[in-house]
Motif scaffolding. Structure first.
Motif, PDB file in Angstrom:
ATOM      1  N   GLY A  61      -4.006  12.658   0.808  1.00  0.00           N
ATOM      2  CA  GLY A  61      -4.123  12.483  -0.636  1.00  0.00           C
ATOM      3  C   GLY A  61      -5.467  12.912  -1.187  1.00  0.00           C
ATOM      4  N   ASN A  62      -6.008  12.070  -2.062  1.00  0.00           N
ATOM      5  CA  ASN A  62      -7.297  12.329  -2.692  1.00  0.00           C
ATOM      6  C   ASN A  62      -8.400  11.726  -1.847  1.00  0.00           C
ATOM      7  OD1 ASN A  62      -9.449  12.805  -4.422  1.00  0.00           O
ATOM      8  ND2 ASN A  62      -8.922  11.141  -5.831  1.00  0.00           N
ATOM      9  N   LYS A  63      -8.967  12.516  -0.945  1.00  0.00           N
ATOM     10  CA  LYS A  63     -10.063  12.081  -0.077  1.00  0.00           C
ATOM     11  C   LYS A  63      -9.699  10.856   0.746  1.00  0.00           C
ATOM     12  CE  LYS A  63     -13.621  14.009  -3.123  1.00  0.00           C
ATOM     13  NZ  LYS A  63     -14.855  13.754  -3.917  1.00  0.00           N
ATOM     14  N   GLY A  64      -8.452  10.800   1.178  1.00  0.00           N
ATOM     15  CA  GLY A  64      -8.014   9.727   2.053  1.00  0.00           C
ATOM     16  C   GLY A  64      -7.294   8.586   1.369  1.00  0.00           C
ATOM     17  N   TRP A  65      -7.390   8.480   0.055  1.00  0.00           N
ATOM     18  CA  TRP A  65      -6.737   7.388  -0.662  1.00  0.00           C
ATOM     19  C   TRP A  65      -5.229   7.613  -0.727  1.00  0.00           C
ATOM     20  CZ3 TRP A  65      -9.531   3.185  -1.635  1.00  0.00           C
ATOM     21  CH2 TRP A  65     -10.919   3.320  -1.712  1.00  0.00           C
ATOM     22  N   VAL A  66      -4.465   6.586  -0.398  1.00  0.00           N
ATOM     23  CA  VAL A  66      -3.010   6.669  -0.515  1.00  0.00           C
ATOM     24  C   VAL A  66      -2.654   6.855  -1.989  1.00  0.00           C
ATOM     25  CG1 VAL A  66      -0.842   5.418  -0.240  1.00  0.00           C
ATOM     26  CG2 VAL A  66      -2.606   5.256   1.527  1.00  0.00           C
ATOM     27  N   PRO A  67      -1.955   7.927  -2.343  1.00  0.00           N
ATOM     28  CA  PRO A  67      -1.663   8.183  -3.759  1.00  0.00           C
ATOM     29  C   PRO A  67      -0.684   7.170  -4.324  1.00  0.00           C
ATOM     30  CG  PRO A  67      -0.543   9.775  -2.362  1.00  0.00           C
ATOM     31  CD  PRO A  67      -1.437   8.985  -1.464  1.00  0.00           C
ATOM     32  N   ASN A  68      -1.031   6.612  -5.491  1.00  0.00           N
ATOM     33  CA  ASN A  68      -0.148   5.678  -6.186  1.00  0.00           C
ATOM     34  C   ASN A  68       0.463   4.661  -5.225  1.00  0.00           C
ATOM     35  OD1 ASN A  68       1.394   4.448  -8.166  1.00  0.00           O
ATOM     36  ND2 ASN A  68       3.014   5.999  -8.106  1.00  0.00           N
ATOM     37  N   PRO A  69      -0.348   3.840  -4.573  1.00  0.00           N
ATOM     38  CA  PRO A  69       0.179   2.957  -3.519  1.00  0.00           C
ATOM     39  C   PRO A  69       1.208   1.940  -3.997  1.00  0.00           C
ATOM     40  CG  PRO A  69      -2.081   2.371  -4.076  1.00  0.00           C
ATOM     41  CD  PRO A  69      -1.804   3.665  -4.758  1.00  0.00           C
ATOM     42  N   ASP A  70       1.197   1.587  -5.283  1.00  0.00           N
ATOM     43  CA  ASP A  70       2.161   0.601  -5.773  1.00  0.00           C
ATOM     44  C   ASP A  70       3.610   1.062  -5.599  1.00  0.00           C
ATOM     45  OD1 ASP A  70       0.048  -0.966  -6.430  1.00  0.00           O
ATOM     46  OD2 ASP A  70       0.314  -0.851  -8.604  1.00  0.00           O
ATOM     47  N   GLN A  71       3.825   2.374  -5.487  1.00  0.00           N
ATOM     48  CA  GLN A  71       5.186   2.878  -5.310  1.00  0.00           C
ATOM     49  C   GLN A  71       5.774   2.472  -3.959  1.00  0.00           C
ATOM     50  OE1 GLN A  71       5.517   7.258  -4.716  1.00  0.00           O
ATOM     51  NE2 GLN A  71       3.284   7.228  -4.499  1.00  0.00           N
ATOM     52  N   PHE A  72       4.941   2.025  -3.042  1.00  0.00           N
ATOM     53  CA  PHE A  72       5.414   1.637  -1.725  1.00  0.00           C
ATOM     54  C   PHE A  72       5.621   0.126  -1.597  1.00  0.00           C
ATOM     55  CE2 PHE A  72       2.813   5.505  -1.222  1.00  0.00           C
ATOM     56  CZ  PHE A  72       3.808   6.361  -0.762  1.00  0.00           C
ATOM     57  N   LEU A  73       5.367  -0.617  -2.664  1.00  0.00           N
ATOM     58  CA  LEU A  73       5.621  -2.048  -2.675  1.00  0.00           C
ATOM     59  C   LEU A  73       7.105  -2.320  -2.914  1.00  0.00           C
ATOM     60  CD1 LEU A  73       2.513  -3.168  -4.763  1.00  0.00           C
ATOM     61  CD2 LEU A  73       2.893  -3.627  -2.329  1.00  0.00           C
ATOM     62  N   MET A  74       7.546  -3.542  -2.612  1.00  0.00           N
ATOM     63  CA  MET A  74       8.963  -3.877  -2.738  1.00  0.00           C
ATOM     64  C   MET A  74       9.414  -3.956  -4.188  1.00  0.00           C
ATOM     65  SD  MET A  74       9.401  -6.805   0.215  1.00  0.00           S
ATOM     66  CE  MET A  74      11.173  -6.967  -0.085  1.00  0.00           C
ATOM     67  N   ASN A  75       8.576  -4.550  -5.042  1.00  0.00           N
ATOM     68  CA  ASN A  75       8.921  -4.737  -6.448  1.00  0.00           C
ATOM     69  C   ASN A  75       7.645  -5.027  -7.228  1.00  0.00           C
ATOM     70  OD1 ASN A  75       8.353  -7.589  -6.027  1.00  0.00           O
ATOM     71  ND2 ASN A  75      10.408  -7.722  -5.122  1.00  0.00           N
ATOM     72  N   GLN A  76       7.778  -5.354  -8.493  1.00  0.00           N
ATOM     73  CA  GLN A  76       6.610  -5.542  -9.355  1.00  0.00           C
ATOM     74  C   GLN A  76       5.823  -6.807  -9.036  1.00  0.00           C
ATOM     75  OE1 GLN A  76       7.984  -5.237 -13.420  1.00  0.00           O
ATOM     76  NE2 GLN A  76       7.883  -2.996 -13.403  1.00  0.00           N
ATOM     77  N   THR A  77       6.437  -7.757  -8.352  1.00  0.00           N
ATOM     78  CA  THR A  77       5.720  -8.987  -7.997  1.00  0.00           C
ATOM     79  C   THR A  77       5.059  -8.905  -6.624  1.00  0.00           C
ATOM     80  OG1 THR A  77       7.678 -10.021  -7.011  1.00  0.00           O
ATOM     81  CG2 THR A  77       7.338 -10.321  -9.391  1.00  0.00           C
ATOM     82  N   ASP A  78       5.344  -7.844  -5.893  1.00  0.00           N
ATOM     83  CA  ASP A  78       4.800  -7.696  -4.546  1.00  0.00           C
ATOM     84  C   ASP A  78       3.336  -7.255  -4.614  1.00  0.00           C
ATOM     85  OD1 ASP A  78       4.593  -7.528  -1.804  1.00  0.00           O
ATOM     86  OD2 ASP A  78       5.792  -5.706  -1.609  1.00  0.00           O
ATOM     87  N   GLU A  79       2.570  -7.650  -3.626  1.00  0.00           N
ATOM     88  CA  GLU A  79       1.188  -7.200  -3.438  1.00  0.00           C
ATOM     89  C   GLU A  79       0.954  -7.075  -1.939  1.00  0.00           C
ATOM     90  OE1 GLU A  79      -0.702  -6.280  -5.783  1.00  0.00           O
ATOM     91  OE2 GLU A  79      -0.059  -7.319  -7.596  1.00  0.00           O
TER      92      GLU A  79
END
Length: 429
Positions: free
Chosen positions: A312-330
């Protein structure tokens, strides 16, 4: 460690799973009765005239959830990539049954162009062959028999103490040269209970006063004044390593900044770390609120003072929230499986089977040598306090420590394609 009787092939054809592994939307197999069989020869004629789209099977990498579970029941990924232009199109997972293909699940291609199905962990003695049917016809097929060998290794953290047959505590001294002036690894920062390992950063109550780490840019100045800390850093060096395959860990991270948690690999032989060994950071988490999302994946080639390569951008996972289960997940609320697939062609990084990025071997030129690491490496789990991040933990320190990463399990799958069997023993005349 790998058996000294085992030798790895230097030149061998790669399996489809290593050559073209991709990922996308997770679609768990349905428990309902399968649809009508599709004849094996039903693919359109246009498909037969061209190379079939590749498919990948990746073992045990899909497992989000709130509670610990058995590593051996974690779902496998069956995946291919179509491209963003095909987003929203329906795809079907088909299982081979004799001369026919049975539809066992349906899903849609995600916005990035990936299709991914999560399938039950197969039996070693009863492999399953899958393909995906979607735009343009059927993909190539692949069998779960691509994976599974006596070199596979699993740690499920059973019992009430860290298993010393598997793990050692690493770097138990302060390391100012590594910019970790104020914290050292300690067995006191690692606890095992209820099937999980809890790796923490805690206040070192045996030390009074404050640590004052100097800034890198200006050693005459300090980052601040901080309580001395104990941190966790465990690895399987001299106990278990592997060469080419998949390494995965199911982790729930700590919430706050001020320390970073990691699952990574290093060369088993220290001498190779200067040449053919790499540091492979499958995942690092820097805490909530980090501008880039807090997750990174890297490789250092070679591992000792080597050049840094990232996704990605210098090692950062791009848009990591897309890999969460849902909007309440962290990342600190539920467990997720973080993995790296390592072959002579690339490092492929995934979260719950979804590819986050890859580092092709052709991009790696560390120390004048091309390609990925070519020596056995061992897994490491750690939560470490670098000098520069200490001030990011809110005050007062005592209120916000400990910070803990919980690890449900760690597993490695050795790719059988890179194992040469022992020669037969011939009796002396």
């Amino acid at each position: 460690m790998l058996s000294s009787r085992k030798k790895f092939a230097q030149k061998v054809c790669l399996t489809a799973s290593l050559l073209l592994a991709t990922s996308g939307v997770v679609a768990v197999l349905q428990s309902a009765a399968p649809a009508s069989p599709v004849p094996a020869a039903a693919a359109p004629a246009t498909v037969a005239r061209q190379a079939l789209r590749p498919i990948s099977i990746v073992p045990g990498v899909v497992g989000p959830g709130a509670k610990p579970h058995n590593a051996n029941t974690t779902k496998w990924a069956v995946t291919t990539k179509y491209g963003a232009a095909k987003a929203g199109k329906t795809v079907k997972l088909q299982r081979q049954s004799g001369a026919s293909w049975v539809v066992v699940a349906k899903s849609k291609i995600d916005k990035r162009g990936y299709a991914l199905f999560a399938v039950a962990s197969p039996s070693r003695t009863s492999p399953v062959t899958y393909r995906i049917y979607g735009p343009g016809g059927a993909t190539a097929s692949a069998s779960t028999s691509l994976w599974g060998s006596d070199e596979d290794w699993t740690e499920q953290f059973s019992g009430t103490a860290l298993n010393s047959a598997y793990w050692s505590h690493r770097q138990t001294d302060y390391e100012p040269l590594s910019r970790r002036t104020c914290a050292k690894a300690s067995p006191r920062a690692v606890k095992v209970s209820q099937g999980t390992a809890k790796l923490s950063v805690i206040i070192d109550k045996s030390r009074s006063g404050y640590c004052k780490p100097p800034k890198v840019s200006n050693p005459a100045k300090i980052y601040g004044k901080f309580r001395w800390r104990l941190q966790a850093n465990i690895g399987t060096d001299d106990k278990h390593s592997f060469l080419y395959g998949v390494a995965a860990a199911r982790i729930k991270f700590q919430p706050l900044q001020g320390q970073h948690a990691s699952f990574w690999l290093q060369p088993d032989d220290p001498d190779t770390s200067r040449t053919t060994g790499h540091e492979i950071d499958a995942i690092e988490w820097f805490g909530k609120g980090v501008p880039n999302g807090g997750l990174t994946s890297f490789a250092y080639a070679p591992s000792r003072l080597g050049k840094k390569y990232g996704i990605g951008n210098k090692g950062w996972v791009p848009n990591p929230d897309q890999f969460l289960m849902n909007q309440t997940d962290e990342w600190y609320k539920r467990y997720h499986v973080f993995s790296v697939e390592w072959s002579p062609l690339a490092y492929i990084f995934r979260i719950d089977g979804k590819e986050t990025g890859r580092i092709p071997a052709s991009k790696i030129t560390g120390n004048g040598a091309l390609g990925t690491a070519s020596t056995p490496e061992y897994p490491i789990l750690s939560i470490l306090c670098s000098d520069y991040e200490l001030a990011k933990l809110p005050d007062p320190e005592e209120k916000h420590l400990p910070q803990t990463m919980s690890v449900d399990w760690v597993k490695t799958w050795q790719n059988p394609a890179f194992i040469t069997p022992d020669p037969p023993v011939t009796a002396a005349p």
